[in-house]
Design a protein around this motif. Structure first.
Motif, PDB file in Angstrom:
ATOM      1  N   GLY A   1       0.839  -1.189   0.000  1.00 26.48           N
ATOM      2  CA  GLY A   1       0.000   0.000   0.000  1.00 26.48           C
ATOM      3  C   GLY A   1       0.871   1.234   0.000  1.00 26.48           C
ATOM      4  N   VAL A   2       0.480   2.246  -0.764  1.00 27.86           N
ATOM      5  CA  VAL A   2       1.223   3.498  -0.838  1.00 27.86           C
ATOM      6  C   VAL A   2       0.329   4.607  -0.284  1.00 27.86           C
ATOM      7  CG1 VAL A   2       2.471   5.099  -2.332  1.00 27.86           C
ATOM      8  CG2 VAL A   2       2.413   2.655  -2.886  1.00 27.86           C
ATOM      9  N   VAL A   3       0.875   5.403   0.619  1.00 26.79           N
ATOM     10  CA  VAL A   3       0.089   6.420   1.315  1.00 26.79           C
ATOM     11  C   VAL A   3       0.658   7.800   0.984  1.00 26.79           C
ATOM     12  CG1 VAL A   3      -0.859   7.158   3.526  1.00 26.79           C
ATOM     13  CG2 VAL A   3      -0.244   4.739   3.183  1.00 26.79           C
ATOM     14  N   ASP A   4      -0.136   8.620   0.324  1.00 29.10           N
ATOM     15  CA  ASP A   4       0.253   9.998   0.033  1.00 29.10           C
ATOM     16  C   ASP A   4      -0.098  10.849   1.245  1.00 29.10           C
ATOM     17  OD1 ASP A   4       0.584  12.600  -0.812  1.00 29.10           O
ATOM     18  OD2 ASP A   4      -0.901  12.505  -2.426  1.00 29.10           O
TER      19      ASP A   4
ATOM     20  N   VAL B   1      -5.880   1.665  -6.979  1.00 26.30           N
ATOM     21  CA  VAL B   1      -6.318   0.713  -5.967  1.00 26.30           C
ATOM     22  C   VAL B   1      -5.301   0.555  -4.838  1.00 26.30           C
ATOM     23  CG1 VAL B   1      -5.354  -1.299  -7.187  1.00 26.30           C
ATOM     24  CG2 VAL B   1      -7.320  -1.588  -5.632  1.00 26.30           C
ATOM     25  N   LEU B   2      -4.019   0.782  -5.114  1.00 28.43           N
ATOM     26  CA  LEU B   2      -2.986   0.651  -4.086  1.00 28.43           C
ATOM     27  C   LEU B   2      -2.708   1.951  -3.327  1.00 28.43           C
ATOM     28  CD1 LEU B   2      -0.293  -1.552  -5.908  1.00 28.43           C
ATOM     29  CD2 LEU B   2      -2.220  -2.293  -4.487  1.00 28.43           C
ATOM     30  N   LEU B   3      -3.329   3.046  -3.770  1.00 33.67           N
ATOM     31  CA  LEU B   3      -3.022   4.366  -3.204  1.00 33.67           C
ATOM     32  C   LEU B   3      -4.053   4.769  -2.157  1.00 33.67           C
ATOM     33  CD1 LEU B   3      -1.272   6.989  -3.350  1.00 33.67           C
ATOM     34  CD2 LEU B   3      -2.962   7.848  -4.995  1.00 33.67           C
ATOM     35  N   SER B   4      -3.548   5.216  -1.028  1.00 35.04           N
ATOM     36  CA  SER B   4      -4.387   5.798   0.012  1.00 35.04           C
ATOM     37  C   SER B   4      -4.046   7.282   0.094  1.00 35.04           C
ATOM     38  CB  SER B   4      -4.123   5.106   1.353  1.00 35.04           C
ATOM     39  OG  SER B   4      -4.933   5.651   2.366  1.00 35.04           O
ATOM     40  N   SER B   5      -5.014   8.134  -0.164  1.00 33.88           N
ATOM     41  CA  SER B   5      -4.769   9.575  -0.164  1.00 33.88           C
ATOM     42  C   SER B   5      -5.100  10.150   1.207  1.00 33.88           C
ATOM     43  CB  SER B   5      -5.609  10.262  -1.243  1.00 33.88           C
ATOM     44  OG  SER B   5      -5.333  11.651  -1.264  1.00 33.88           O
ATOM     45  N   ARG B   6      -4.070  10.519   1.932  1.00 28.50           N
ATOM     46  CA  ARG B   6      -4.214  11.138   3.250  1.00 28.50           C
ATOM     47  C   ARG B   6      -3.375  12.415   3.303  1.00 28.50           C
ATOM     48  NH1 ARG B   6      -6.919   7.590   6.550  1.00 28.50           N
ATOM     49  NH2 ARG B   6      -6.840   5.381   6.023  1.00 28.50           N
ATOM     50  N   LYS B   7      -3.432  13.179   2.233  1.00 27.45           N
ATOM     51  CA  LYS B   7      -2.557  14.337   2.075  1.00 27.45           C
ATOM     52  C   LYS B   7      -2.830  15.409   3.129  1.00 27.45           C
ATOM     53  CE  LYS B   7      -1.881  15.634  -2.215  1.00 27.45           C
ATOM     54  NZ  LYS B   7      -0.513  15.154  -2.566  1.00 27.45           N
ATOM     55  N   VAL B   8      -1.782  15.758   3.854  1.00 32.10           N
ATOM     56  CA  VAL B   8      -1.851  16.827   4.842  1.00 32.10           C
ATOM     57  C   VAL B   8      -1.680  18.181   4.154  1.00 32.10           C
ATOM     58  CG1 VAL B   8      -0.786  17.775   6.921  1.00 32.10           C
ATOM     59  CG2 VAL B   8      -0.935  15.286   6.616  1.00 32.10           C
ATOM     60  N   ALA B   9      -0.735  18.263   3.237  1.00 33.82           N
ATOM     61  CA  ALA B   9      -0.462  19.476   2.473  1.00 33.82           C
ATOM     62  C   ALA B   9       0.411  19.068   1.292  1.00 33.82           C
ATOM     63  CB  ALA B   9       0.253  20.518   3.327  1.00 33.82           C
ATOM     64  N   HIS B  10       0.636  19.990   0.386  1.00 37.88           N
ATOM     65  CA  HIS B  10       1.511  19.715  -0.748  1.00 37.88           C
ATOM     66  C   HIS B  10       2.963  19.961  -0.339  1.00 37.88           C
ATOM     67  CE1 HIS B  10      -2.307  19.908  -2.949  1.00 37.88           C
ATOM     68  NE2 HIS B  10      -1.693  19.200  -3.886  1.00 37.88           N
ATOM     69  N   GLY B  11       3.433  19.160   0.579  1.00 37.61           N
ATOM     70  CA  GLY B  11       4.793  19.292   1.085  1.00 37.61           C
ATOM     71  C   GLY B  11       4.842  20.166   2.327  1.00 37.61           C
ATOM     72  N   SER B  12       5.875  19.932   3.142  1.00 34.44           N
ATOM     73  CA  SER B  12       6.086  20.744   4.343  1.00 34.44           C
ATOM     74  C   SER B  12       6.742  22.072   3.963  1.00 34.44           C
ATOM     75  CB  SER B  12       6.988  19.985   5.326  1.00 34.44           C
ATOM     76  OG  SER B  12       8.255  19.721   4.726  1.00 34.44           O
TER      77      SER B  12
ATOM     78  N   ARG C   1       0.757  22.640  14.305  1.00 34.61           N
ATOM     79  CA  ARG C   1       0.380  21.629  15.298  1.00 34.61           C
ATOM     80  C   ARG C   1      -0.691  20.688  14.740  1.00 34.61           C
ATOM     81  NH1 ARG C   1       0.136  24.743  19.021  1.00 34.61           N
ATOM     82  NH2 ARG C   1       1.842  24.051  20.360  1.00 34.61           N
ATOM     83  N   GLU C   2      -1.642  21.260  14.032  1.00 37.31           N
ATOM     84  CA  GLU C   2      -2.716  20.453  13.448  1.00 37.31           C
ATOM     85  C   GLU C   2      -2.176  19.499  12.387  1.00 37.31           C
ATOM     86  OE1 GLU C   2      -4.161  23.781  15.572  1.00 37.31           O
ATOM     87  OE2 GLU C   2      -2.809  23.784  13.827  1.00 37.31           O
ATOM     88  N   GLN C   3      -1.202  19.950  11.622  1.00 40.45           N
ATOM     89  CA  GLN C   3      -0.621  19.095  10.588  1.00 40.45           C
ATOM     90  C   GLN C   3       0.179  17.941  11.186  1.00 40.45           C
ATOM     91  OE1 GLN C   3       1.392  22.157   8.308  1.00 40.45           O
ATOM     92  NE2 GLN C   3      -0.189  22.095   6.713  1.00 40.45           N
ATOM     93  N   VAL C   4       0.838  18.170  12.319  1.00 41.18           N
ATOM     94  CA  VAL C   4       1.537  17.084  13.017  1.00 41.18           C
ATOM     95  C   VAL C   4       0.551  15.982  13.361  1.00 41.18           C
ATOM     96  CG1 VAL C   4       2.742  16.422  15.132  1.00 41.18           C
ATOM     97  CG2 VAL C   4       3.364  18.544  13.963  1.00 41.18           C
ATOM     98  N   ALA C   5      -0.549  16.365  13.981  1.00 43.52           N
ATOM     99  CA  ALA C   5      -1.553  15.373  14.385  1.00 43.52           C
ATOM    100  C   ALA C   5      -2.135  14.662  13.169  1.00 43.52           C
ATOM    101  CB  ALA C   5      -2.662  16.056  15.182  1.00 43.52           C
ATOM    102  N   GLN C   6      -2.401  15.418  12.100  1.00 46.11           N
ATOM    103  CA  GLN C   6      -2.987  14.818  10.904  1.00 46.11           C
ATOM    104  C   GLN C   6      -2.039  13.800  10.276  1.00 46.11           C
ATOM    105  OE1 GLN C   6      -4.430  17.724   8.088  1.00 46.11           O
ATOM    106  NE2 GLN C   6      -5.031  16.163   6.587  1.00 46.11           N
ATOM    107  N   ALA C   7      -0.752  14.132  10.223  1.00 43.68           N
ATOM    108  CA  ALA C   7       0.233  13.202   9.653  1.00 43.68           C
ATOM    109  C   ALA C   7       0.322  11.930  10.479  1.00 43.68           C
ATOM    110  CB  ALA C   7       1.599  13.879   9.558  1.00 43.68           C
ATOM    111  N   MET C   8       0.370  12.080  11.797  1.00 43.78           N
ATOM    112  CA  MET C   8       0.462  10.894  12.647  1.00 43.78           C
ATOM    113  C   MET C   8      -0.800  10.038  12.559  1.00 43.78           C
ATOM    114  SD  MET C   8       2.592  12.220  15.978  1.00 43.78           S
ATOM    115  CE  MET C   8       2.843  10.548  16.575  1.00 43.78           C
ATOM    116  N   HIS C   9      -1.951  10.692  12.462  1.00 43.97           N
ATOM    117  CA  HIS C   9      -3.206   9.934  12.341  1.00 43.97           C
ATOM    118  C   HIS C   9      -3.287   9.189  11.020  1.00 43.97           C
ATOM    119  CE1 HIS C   9      -5.530  10.577  15.967  1.00 43.97           C
ATOM    120  NE2 HIS C   9      -5.076  11.817  16.012  1.00 43.97           N
TER     121      HIS C   9
END
Length: 352
Positions: A106-109, A120-131, A142-150
């Motif tokens: 599985g690949v997670v963006d 089918v192999l991609l899971s889109s969990r994009k926090v932003a278009h790059g840090s 702070r919100e992006q930290v939590a979103q990335a970890m989740h």
């Protein structure tokens, strides 16, 4: 909100029985070396004398990094989405090794700079278009930290719900060796000169420049926070110098441990994710299987700090979970000998 994790220290209830079973197989004690230690660890994690890792899954987390603007990588950020597509189409090293060993990929963006078509192999969990470029400002909110970890937490929960009993983690993101080196410097108090390595092929001047960027970034972050690095909590460190895919891996590792599921750590970048996870909850390390020692100069120091004995040492420096999947057959072998190898008693062989 920064996630919390309830991780139990590994139970020692089965220790005597596990050791007895290992020692009474038809072999001299200790003769299967690291496989015996691995079988013992997996037995502890799973609470079983017959550990099983037949239902493994590889998760590769991908993101981009603003610090690439400082010229710390030989490759442009366009390579990140291109390589993600290569993973999805089955052409990357991790892809072909997963196919070889029949392990789902599985690949997670989490934060690729660019949009990737559904797959089918991609899971889109994009926090932003790059840090953000952490040499100039905090890498994320702070919100992006939590979103990335989740993102990592949710991927692990989904895999376990599907019956997964071993997770393997990999990463993709141009510039993420610099991010990892900077995180390691912050976590261990090492200078950029110690933690910076060649990554995908920097020369001596490139490594020196990377180290300079790391030092300047940490100096900027200390001034912005008004605290020394030693005073930073995990959330502050992640906000200042983190990477989305590294934090997602850390969240995945912590959640795996909280769900009593073993996971495989790939190379340097994955090991830094574990180092960060260890700052959050030190019990996480008990659930980690270390795949290999890469040829990044800082990886050996990091493994020594974690008191980790990797399975392989093949001079790898590819990332993307390639070392983890290469170690998988040996991890399976540790379980196979526990399940199928005869004991002295069952085989009628004298052990005197």
């Amino acid at each position: 909100m920064f996630p919390s994790f309830q991780i139990s220290p590994l139970s020692t209830t089965l220790d005597a029985d596990l050791q007895l079973k290992i020692d009474t197989k038809t072999k001299p004690p200790g003769s299967l070396g690291a496989l015996e230690q691995l079988a013992f660890q997996l037995g502890r994690i799973q609470g079983s004398l017959v550990p099983n890792v037949d239902s493994a899954k590889m998760l590769v987390f991908a993101a981009d990094h603003g610090v690439v603007d400082q010229g710390i990588s030989l490759f442009p950020q366009e390579v990140t989405p291109q390589m993600v597509m290569n993973f999805l189409m089955g052409g990357a090293a991790v892809s072909v090794f997963c196919q070889q060993h029949q392990v789902p990929l599985g690949v997670v963006d989490v934060g690729v700079k660019g949009d990737i078509a559904e797959h089918v192999l991609l899971s889109s969990r994009k926090v932003a278009h790059g840090s953000q470029d952490f040499s100039q400002m905090a890498a994320m909110t702070r919100e992006q930290v939590a979103q990335a970890m989740h993102a990592g937490i949710e991927e692990v929960d989904q895999a376990i719900a599907e019956g997964c009993n071993l997770l393997m983690f990999g990463e993709m993101g141009i510039g993420n060796t610099c991010v990892s080196s900077c995180m390691m410097s912050a976590l261990l108090g090492e200078s950029g000169q110690v933690t910076a390595g060649r990554g995908t092929g920097l020369d001596d001047a490139g490594v020196s420049h990377k180290a300079t960027v790391i030092q300047a970034s940490l100096k900027r972050a200390q001034a912005e926070t008004g605290k020394s690095i030693q005073q930073w909590d995990a959330e502050t460190l992640a906000m200042q110098v983190g990477g989305f895919e590294i934090l997602a891996m850390a969240g995945a590792m912590l959640q795996s441990a909280s769900r009593n599921t073993a996971f495989v750590v790939d190379g340097f970048i994955c090991s830094v994710a574990l180092l960060f996870a260890h700052k959050v909850n030190p019990f996480v390390k008990d659930y980690a299987v270390f795949a290999h020692q890469s040829n990044e100069q800082a990886h050996k120091k990091l493994l020594a700090y974690l008191q980790a004995e990797p399975i392989l040492s093949l001079d790898l420096r590819l990332g993307e979970g390639s070392g983890a999947i290469l170690a998988y057959p040996l991890i399976k072998s540790a379980c196979v000998f526990m399940a199928n190898m005869a004991s002295f008693e069952s085989a009628g062989v004298s052990n005197q």
